[in-house]
Design a protein around this motif. Structure first.
Motif, PDB file in Angstrom:
ATOM      1  N   LEU A   1       0.822  -1.205   0.000  1.00  0.00           N
ATOM      2  CA  LEU A   1       0.000   0.000   0.000  1.00  0.00           C
ATOM      3  C   LEU A   1       0.860   1.260   0.000  1.00  0.00           C
ATOM      4  N   LYS A   2       1.967   1.222   0.706  1.00  0.00           N
ATOM      5  CA  LYS A   2       2.852   2.387   0.727  1.00  0.00           C
ATOM      6  C   LYS A   2       3.396   2.668  -0.665  1.00  0.00           C
ATOM      7  N   ASP A   3       3.888   1.646  -1.345  1.00  0.00           N
ATOM      8  CA  ASP A   3       4.438   1.851  -2.682  1.00  0.00           C
ATOM      9  C   ASP A   3       3.337   2.215  -3.678  1.00  0.00           C
ATOM     10  N   TYR A   4       2.186   1.586  -3.538  1.00  0.00           N
ATOM     11  CA  TYR A   4       1.045   1.845  -4.430  1.00  0.00           C
ATOM     12  C   TYR A   4       0.639   3.315  -4.377  1.00  0.00           C
ATOM     13  N   PHE A   5       0.380   3.815  -3.172  1.00  0.00           N
ATOM     14  CA  PHE A   5      -0.079   5.195  -3.047  1.00  0.00           C
ATOM     15  C   PHE A   5       1.042   6.194  -3.335  1.00  0.00           C
TER      16      PHE A   5
END
Length: 644
Positions: A629-633
């Protein structure tokens, strides 16, 4: 004595607000009536326990919707009791309340298709439809009972509202007590309303309740949708853009360790086969016989005879899942490798950026690129997103040009539009990449008149149209195999999402509600077999690049389904209130801040939460979820989707 306190006005105000609570409860009862088989509520005590917790969400929605009405009822104007003013309040009350209340009734039916409460993204999707009036009247015919219930409830609500009236009351021109008491009560009730909207919590350190909070008191994840109400879900997402960075503490190498978002393949020599990707409307894994050989469903019946035969000569993935709930989610996941969670990436303010995808990488490799969809151009947002991705050609109903082949609802019948697609591909310069998003296998579940009685009716309306679309594929492949381009083409089939279910014991399980097929076929039998490892829509993008020997770095959270695994197979998606990460031996349920559940990887119904016995592998999976989620956002917000 004490007439200046306006006691009667306050009593009637509370009565009118209590009416809203009463009708929200009725809506919750009706929601259960229409969707009881999906909600996992098996006892009367569970029903009322969850209804009690739903009061917090009802309160927030009711106070949001009635804020103007309450203010107008409370402010000390000395005209509040007059007949004309009460008439104004009547219209303010019912215009706002009935519009909001109607959203609940949408979910009586729509919930079965999305498995989540209606949010802003549903209406954003409808903005792209040119046949809204047609859709409205079709739903009016097919689901007349829902409209009837709504108008019956509206009539009863109005009747009960009018049963209790405020008598006009004169006030002295300069009654200081009237104004002082009114202001004090006004301030007190405004503070209470703020607390109610926040979920009954006045602490600055806590945020207002959100959709994820509906999962706090449930024993089964799907029960959260019963606790929620649809106006709350819509309001909470109306002004929010869920595409924002998250602050998680993860190891510096966590993203690379679990997902390798920048990939580079050197497994295969460079080749230029044509690529055709079918995204089949609503074609869940449940309908395919080949994909259900190991499900142990008693008396299973398949409705895809041709696709089952094709699967015998293909590489198939019986443990594959969608990365979203709606059609536009399927397009972004399959072609761009970008999943969608609470909100569709394509509906966010960050969608209009340069995106590395199958389109850009294949064009870079000399491919001509086309997108096909038989609905009116722009439907579902496909035309806009195809322009962002950079497709060379878009073929919709306008290009097809034969209105007589329109199904009367969505667009061109699958059989005719697939034949048209084949004819266009005959003229394309090779190598080409084409993606066809089919149309007919969808509500209202109708087939052309000439095929009435040809395909099995099955047990649910979806089965007949599944058979029709299977026939359309048969005709497409029969025609395509006669062409010179056919033998040098890789065909990939998947679905955007699931639809009606008959085998509920298996496919109503929370995880299996996203179960879709993935099939890879090449006429020279390059890809044949059954791979039971976890797979997902976002794996298709890297798989194609691996297959053609694309040897440059590229961005992808997925994995190649044909090469040596660089990362452990996993599936990441969103169930309407929480994230789901399937990896290794466990399913992790993550609420956006922390894991709320761990389940055995085979416990697709999420029946036995193992979080009380944490293992190192569980800790690793939770970290993997945060890293994803960190990399996605980060990549979306920083607009780093166009390059590694």
């Amino acid at each position: 004595m004490f007439d200046f306190l306006r006691k009667n006005e306050y009593k009637i105000l509370f009565y009118r607000l209590l009416l809203a609570y009463f009708f929200y409860f009725i809506a919750r009862v009706l929601f259960y009536f229409y969707n009881s088989d999906l909600l996992g509520i098996n006892t009367v005590s569970d029903f009322f326990r969850l209804s009690y917790y739903g009061l917090a969400f009802d309160t927030a929605a009711i106070l949001y919707v009635n804020a103007l009405f309450v203010v107008l009822s409370l402010i000390p104007l000395k005209i509040n009791t007059r007949k004309w003013y009460q008439q104004v309040l009547f219209y303010v009350y019912f215009i706002f309340n009935l519009v909001a209340y109607a959203i609940n009734f949408v979910d009586f039916i729509y919930y079965r298709f999305t498995f989540s409460r209606t949010t802003k993204t549903v209406f954003e999707t409808l903005e792209n439809e040119s046949n809204k009036a047609n859709m409205f009247f079709r739903f009016l015919v097919n689901y007349w009972h829902v409209y009837l219930l709504f108008f019956a409830m509206a009539a009863l609500w109005i009747f009960l509202y009018k049963k209790v009236k405020i008598k006009e009351k004169p006030y002295q021109k300069s009654n200081l007590s009237y104004f002082v008491s009114s202001i004090l009560v006004f301030c007190f009730l405004v503070v209470m309303m703020i607390g109610g909207i926040r979920g009954g919590d006045f602490k600055k350190s806590t945020r207002p309740i959100n959709m994820v909070d509906a999962s706090r008191h449930v024993t089964k994840l799907q029960q959260a949708d019963f606790v929620l109400n649809s106006p709350f879900a819509y309001i909470r997402t109306f002004t929010s853009d869920n595409i924002k960075k998250v602050k998680y503490s993860v190891a510096p190498n966590a993203v690379e360790k679990y997902f390798k978002p920048v990939k580079q393949y050197k497994n295969n020599p460079k080749t230029t086969p044509n690529i055709v990707v079918f995204i089949v409307e609503s074609y869940g894994r449940e309908y395919w016989g080949t994909f259900n050989k190991n499900t142990e469903i008693p008396n299973f019946k398949s409705y895809t005879p041709f696709l089952d035969s094709l699967a015998e000569h293909s590489l198939i993935f019986p443990n594959a899942f969608a990365n979203g709930r709606k059609s536009i989610h399927g397009m972004s996941s399959v072609i761009a490798g970008i999943p969608s969670f609470e909100h569709a990436f394509t509906s966010s303010s960050y969608a209009n950026q340069k995106i590395q995808s199958l389109v850009s990488t294949l064009k870079e490799s000399g491919y001509d690129t086309s997108f096909f969809h038989g609905a009116p151009n722009g439907s579902m947002g496909f035309l806009g997103f195809s322009n962002i991705l950079g497709f060379d050609h878009y073929y919709g109903m306008t290009e097809y040009g034969k209105d007589e082949d329109h199904d009367g609802f969505w667009g061109i019948w699958d059989e005719e539009f697939m034949q048209y697609t084949k004819q266009v591909l005959d003229t394309e310069k090779e190598p080409f990449f084409a993606s066809l998003f089919t149309l007919t296998s969808h509500e209202p579940y109708i087939v052309p008149e000439k095929y009435k009685g040809v395909f099995p009716d099955g047990d649910i309306p979806m089965h007949e149209v599944v058979g029709y679309t299977d026939h359309a594929f048969k005709r497409f492949f029969e025609a395509a195999k006669k062409e010179s381009w056919f033998n040098n083409t890789i065909f990939i089939l998947t679905a955007d999402h699931t639809n009606q279910s008959f085998y509920k014991d298996e496919y109503y399980k929370v995880i299996n509600r996203g179960a879709v097929p993935i099939l890879i076929y090449k006429p020279d039998s390059t890809y044949v077999g059954v791979d039971d490892k976890l797979a997902q829509q976002i794996d298709i993008y890297p798989t194609v690049l691996d297959a053609i020997g694309y040897d440059k770095p590229f961005r992808s959270w997925g994995r190649s389904l044909i090469g040596k695994p660089q990362i452990e197979p996993y599936v990441m998606n969103y169930n309407g209130t929480q994230y789901q990460l399937l990896r290794g031996n466990y399913i992790c349920i993550f609420d956006g801040k922390k894991a709320t559940g761990f389940y055995d990887i085979n416990d697709k119904g999420l029946t036995n939460n193992l979080i009380g016995n944490r293992t190192p592998e569980m800790d690793e999976i939770e970290e993997a979820c945060k890293a994803f989620l960190k990399d996605y956002f980060d990549r979306i917000v920083d607009k780093k989707l166009s390059h590694p």
